[in-house]
Enzyme design. Sequence first.
Site, PDB file in Angstrom:
ATOM      1  N   ASN A 154       0.881  -1.173   0.000  1.00  0.00           N
ATOM      2  CA  ASN A 154       0.000   0.000   0.000  1.00  0.00           C
ATOM      3  C   ASN A 154       0.915   1.219   0.000  1.00  0.00           C
ATOM      4  O   ASN A 154       1.493   1.555   1.027  1.00  0.00           O
ATOM      5  CB  ASN A 154      -0.893  -0.020   1.248  1.00  0.00           C
ATOM      6  CG  ASN A 154      -1.719   1.250   1.378  1.00  0.00           C
ATOM      7  OD1 ASN A 154      -1.743   2.082   0.473  1.00  0.00           O
ATOM      8  ND2 ASN A 154      -2.401   1.397   2.506  1.00  0.00           N
ATOM      9  N   HIS A 163      -9.566   1.460   5.019  1.00  0.00           N
ATOM     10  CA  HIS A 163      -8.279   1.631   5.715  1.00  0.00           C
ATOM     11  C   HIS A 163      -8.481   2.583   6.898  1.00  0.00           C
ATOM     12  O   HIS A 163      -9.250   3.536   6.806  1.00  0.00           O
ATOM     13  CB  HIS A 163      -7.226   2.175   4.740  1.00  0.00           C
ATOM     14  CG  HIS A 163      -5.846   2.088   5.307  1.00  0.00           C
ATOM     15  ND1 HIS A 163      -5.374   2.989   6.234  1.00  0.00           N
ATOM     16  CD2 HIS A 163      -4.846   1.191   5.096  1.00  0.00           C
ATOM     17  CE1 HIS A 163      -4.136   2.650   6.569  1.00  0.00           C
ATOM     18  NE2 HIS A 163      -3.797   1.554   5.899  1.00  0.00           N
ATOM     19  N   GLY A 183       2.972  -1.034   4.247  1.00  0.00           N
ATOM     20  CA  GLY A 183       3.015   0.392   3.948  1.00  0.00           C
ATOM     21  C   GLY A 183       4.427   0.825   3.606  1.00  0.00           C
ATOM     22  O   GLY A 183       4.920   0.584   2.496  1.00  0.00           O
TER      23      GLY A 183
HETATM   24  P1  13P Z   1       3.126   0.544   7.607  1.00  0.00           P
HETATM   25  O1  13P Z   1       3.672  -0.733   7.043  1.00  0.00           O
HETATM   26  O2  13P Z   1       3.840   1.762   7.101  1.00  0.00           O
HETATM   27  O3  13P Z   1       3.028   0.501   9.101  1.00  0.00           O
HETATM   28  O4  13P Z   1       1.623   0.703   7.057  1.00  0.00           O
HETATM   29  C1  13P Z   1       0.755  -0.367   7.160  1.00  0.00           C
HETATM   30  C2  13P Z   1      -0.493  -0.035   6.443  1.00  0.00           C
HETATM   31  O5  13P Z   1      -1.240   0.847   6.836  1.00  0.00           O
HETATM   32  C3  13P Z   1      -0.789  -0.785   5.208  1.00  0.00           C
HETATM   33  O6  13P Z   1      -2.072  -0.539   4.748  1.00  0.00           O
END
Ligand code: 13P
Length: 260
Positions: A6, A96, A235
């Site tokens: 993402n 989300h 993320g």
């Molecule tokens: P991070 O991996 O940056 O913590 O984000 C996770 C996320 O929100 C994926 O949708």
Amino acid sequence: MLIAGNWKMNMDVPEGRALAQVIADRLSTHSHSFDGVDFAICPPFVHLQSVIDAVDSVPVAVGAQDMHAEDEGAYTGDVSAPMLTSVGCHYVILGHSERREYYDETDADVNRKVKQAQVHDLVPIVCVGETLEQRESGEAASVVRAQVDGALADVSIEDPGGLVVAYEPVWAIGTGESAAPEQAQEMHAVIRGDLTERYGAAVAANVPLLYGGSMKPHNAYGLLSQPDIDGGLIGSASLQADRFLGIAEEAESVLKETTS
Ligand code: 13P
């Protein structure tokens, strides 16, 4: 095992295209076969076409990060399901926590979008997860159950490939502090149980349940080796090819371990 990136609101279009191209190049030349690992990339809307073109010759599916619940109309700034399918999207992330928090999206909104995704053959990646406050007051399981129930109200699933659920504890997103594997497993088991009540064991067992929240190469193995964790929604680590594919290598190791 599904490894999905993402990208959130990061990179301009040339940068996004370059990253997708590096991933595509590594997948076509890599010494790892990534057997059993499915890939997805969910970039911002304006990147979709160039990312889809970049990964054209490798098995990487592309998804959007949100969409409107209507087909078309006077909704300035929004993007519809038919628009997403017309460029070749397979997935769409829905609900989300960042959309729930900054745009006040409710479970009812997510539910409308899930139904719309189904109409247009997009696979929704439904995100659920509790805040730190909810966890500390012992409500994590009930909050997540309510989000799953809300998102899937009156939604029938016969093909487990038609749904993905991502457990993303809000306190683990972007903090560098992932859930412990056992903590994540406990919540994934709650979600699996809920899906089993709704759709029966045969379907529920095969709906991919992703963990999201500071998943990195160094913690991926522990998380992905849990019985009810079928992949990751990544993320910040998805913004670098080395880290994204490093997580996929961990997924491959877990799969090798479980089949040997
Ligand atoms: P991070 O991996 O940056 O913590 O984000 C996770 C996320 O929100 C994926 O949708």
